[in-house]
Design a protein around this motif. Structure first.
Motif, mmCIF file in Angstrom:
data_model
loop_
_atom_site.group_PDB
_atom_site.id
_atom_site.type_symbol
_atom_site.label_atom_id
_atom_site.label_comp_id
_atom_site.label_asym_id
_atom_site.label_seq_id
_atom_site.Cartn_x
_atom_site.Cartn_y
_atom_site.Cartn_z
ATOM 1 N N VAL A 1 -4.581 10.128 -14.650
ATOM 2 C CA VAL A 1 -3.450 9.241 -14.923
ATOM 3 C C VAL A 1 -3.295 9.046 -16.423
ATOM 4 C CG1 VAL A 1 -2.504 6.919 -14.582
ATOM 5 C CG2 VAL A 1 -3.705 8.054 -12.722
ATOM 6 N N PHE A 2 -4.422 8.857 -17.117
ATOM 7 C CA PHE A 2 -4.374 8.692 -18.567
ATOM 8 C C PHE A 2 -3.798 9.936 -19.237
ATOM 9 C CE2 PHE A 2 -8.344 5.732 -18.440
ATOM 10 C CZ PHE A 2 -7.578 4.750 -17.853
ATOM 11 N N ASP A 3 -4.209 11.113 -18.766
ATOM 12 C CA ASP A 3 -3.706 12.355 -19.358
ATOM 13 C C ASP A 3 -2.184 12.424 -19.262
ATOM 14 O OD1 ASP A 3 -6.363 13.066 -19.800
ATOM 15 O OD2 ASP A 3 -6.475 14.334 -18.017
ATOM 16 N N LEU A 4 -1.652 12.051 -18.123
ATOM 17 C CA LEU A 4 -0.206 12.074 -17.916
ATOM 18 C C LEU A 4 0.488 10.977 -18.711
ATOM 19 C CD1 LEU A 4 -0.365 12.615 -14.069
ATOM 20 C CD2 LEU A 4 0.614 14.256 -15.682
ATOM 21 N N ILE B 1 -3.544 -1.075 -8.215
ATOM 22 C CA ILE B 1 -4.939 -0.731 -7.945
ATOM 23 C C ILE B 1 -4.989 0.722 -7.487
ATOM 24 C CG2 ILE B 1 -6.989 -1.225 -6.568
ATOM 25 C CD1 ILE B 1 -6.000 -4.086 -6.254
ATOM 26 N N LEU B 2 -5.881 1.500 -8.086
ATOM 27 C CA LEU B 2 -6.062 2.914 -7.761
ATOM 28 C C LEU B 2 -7.356 3.093 -6.989
ATOM 29 C CD1 LEU B 2 -5.726 6.016 -8.068
ATOM 30 C CD2 LEU B 2 -6.750 5.781 -10.356
ATOM 31 N N LEU C 1 0.845 -1.195 0.000
ATOM 32 C CA LEU C 1 0.000 0.000 0.000
ATOM 33 C C LEU C 1 0.876 1.239 0.000
ATOM 34 C CD1 LEU C 1 -2.794 1.413 0.301
ATOM 35 C CD2 LEU C 1 -2.482 1.195 2.792
ATOM 36 N N ILE C 2 0.642 2.116 -0.973
ATOM 37 C CA ILE C 2 1.341 3.399 -1.030
ATOM 38 C C ILE C 2 0.314 4.494 -0.767
ATOM 39 C CG2 ILE C 2 2.725 4.973 -2.433
ATOM 40 C CD1 ILE C 2 3.617 2.572 -4.098
ATOM 41 N N GLU C 3 0.550 5.281 0.269
ATOM 42 C CA GLU C 3 -0.335 6.391 0.616
ATOM 43 C C GLU C 3 0.291 7.698 0.129
ATOM 44 O OE1 GLU C 3 -1.585 6.493 4.669
ATOM 45 O OE2 GLU C 3 -1.519 4.326 4.896
ATOM 46 N N TYR C 4 -0.529 8.529 -0.504
ATOM 47 C CA TYR C 4 -0.060 9.807 -1.038
ATOM 48 C C TYR C 4 -0.705 10.950 -0.259
ATOM 49 C CZ TYR C 4 1.434 7.009 -5.081
ATOM 50 O OH TYR C 4 2.020 6.075 -5.892
ATOM 51 N N LEU D 1 -0.780 14.237 -6.266
ATOM 52 C CA LEU D 1 0.477 13.507 -6.149
ATOM 53 C C LEU D 1 0.281 12.014 -6.421
ATOM 54 C CD1 LEU D 1 2.076 15.271 -3.059
ATOM 55 C CD2 LEU D 1 2.846 15.397 -5.433
ATOM 56 N N LEU D 2 -0.883 11.499 -6.057
ATOM 57 C CA LEU D 2 -1.193 10.107 -6.381
ATOM 58 C C LEU D 2 -1.157 9.902 -7.899
ATOM 59 C CD1 LEU D 2 -4.160 7.997 -4.973
ATOM 60 C CD2 LEU D 2 -3.527 7.932 -7.352
ATOM 61 N N MET D 3 -1.859 10.753 -8.636
ATOM 62 C CA MET D 3 -1.925 10.595 -10.091
ATOM 63 C C MET D 3 -0.533 10.716 -10.721
ATOM 64 S SD MET D 3 -5.110 9.938 -10.354
ATOM 65 C CE MET D 3 -6.623 10.179 -9.407
ATOM 66 N N LEU D 4 0.244 11.659 -10.234
ATOM 67 C CA LEU D 4 1.611 11.820 -10.756
ATOM 68 C C LEU D 4 2.471 10.602 -10.441
ATOM 69 C CD1 LEU D 4 2.227 15.554 -9.775
ATOM 70 C CD2 LEU D 4 2.292 14.654 -12.108
ATOM 71 N N GLY D 5 2.412 10.160 -9.188
ATOM 72 C CA GLY D 5 3.224 9.027 -8.782
ATOM 73 C C GLY D 5 2.831 7.746 -9.496
#
Length: 223
Positions: A47-50, A186-187, A3-6, A11-15
């Motif tokens: 996320v898709f945009d990036l 998983i997002l 689990l990664i917490e942002y 920042l989640l979307m970038l990471g």
């Protein structure tokens, strides 16, 4: 499960976009082609945009949805239509889309043909999933008509699915295909889905279908 917490959703979307890019780049380094499976819905849009702007060899990448609603591509409920607008643009427009819909009345009428188009791209290189508050992922819904068969180790790669929480028939990648991915993410966002994730870890997959893939997954979460 990792689990990664942002600190926040930006920042989640970038990471997450950075992680998916790195995973795809590694898959392309090791193989002639790579495959990417992604969810529909609006949550992964940033996320898709990036991702679409990343300097990958997109002409060597095949993209397939985790699942699709059985509606035409011009329907506002079509995941394929959303994908074409948000991911398969800019640099990523060179990627190949593996279809999960055909213009027939029922998914069962063409599922073998769709599976035949998918199979050369298995195992999937990189998978990004979402999760509902009911603990479904892809179109593996609690109580769905074919859920038990789709969770089985010998499930075919694609199955039709109907469920009370789904407004129309679906077609979905099955649990073995999702679990077989070389990289699985998983997002989720918000307190409700974080609580659902915690609950899912203590339930059988028939009650919490996302449980079937948690052992292989990296979960990315922000409030």
């Amino acid at each position: 499960m990792d689990l990664i917490e942002y600190p926040d959703r930006d920042l989640l979307m970038l990471g997450l976009a950075d992680r998916l890019t790195a995973d795809l780049a590694e898959a392309l380094r090791l193989n002639e082609r790579a495959s990417l499976s992604v969810p529909g819905g609006t949550t992964p849009g940033p996320v898709f945009d990036l991702l679409s702007e990343q300097a990958l060899d997109w002409d060597r990448v095949s993209v397939v949805l985790n699942d699709e609603r059985w509606v035409p591509e011009d329907s506002p409920r079509s995941n394929t239509g959303l994908l074409r607008k948000r991911l398969l643009v800019s640099k990523a427009s060179a990627a190949t889309l593996i279809p999960l819909y055909a213009a027939v009345e029922r998914p069962e009428d063409c599922i073998e043909d769709l599976a035949e188009g998918l199979e050369p791209h298995l195992p999937l290189s990189v998978v990004l999933l979402g999760m509902g508050a009911d603990m479904h992922t892809a179109s593996l819904f609690p109580g769905a008509d074919n859920l038990e068969a789709a969770l089985a180790e010998d499930a075919p790669p694609l199955m039709a699915m109907r469920a009370e929480g789904a407004a129309e028939p679906r077609i979905t990648l099955t649990a073995p295909v999702l679990k077989g991915a070389l990289s699985l993410h998983i997002l989720i966002t918000g307190a409700e889905k974080r609580a659902a994730l915690e609950k899912a870890q203590h339930l059988p997959a028939l009650e919490a279908p996302v449980r079937a893939v948690l052992g292989q997954a990296v979960v990315h979460w922000a409030e």
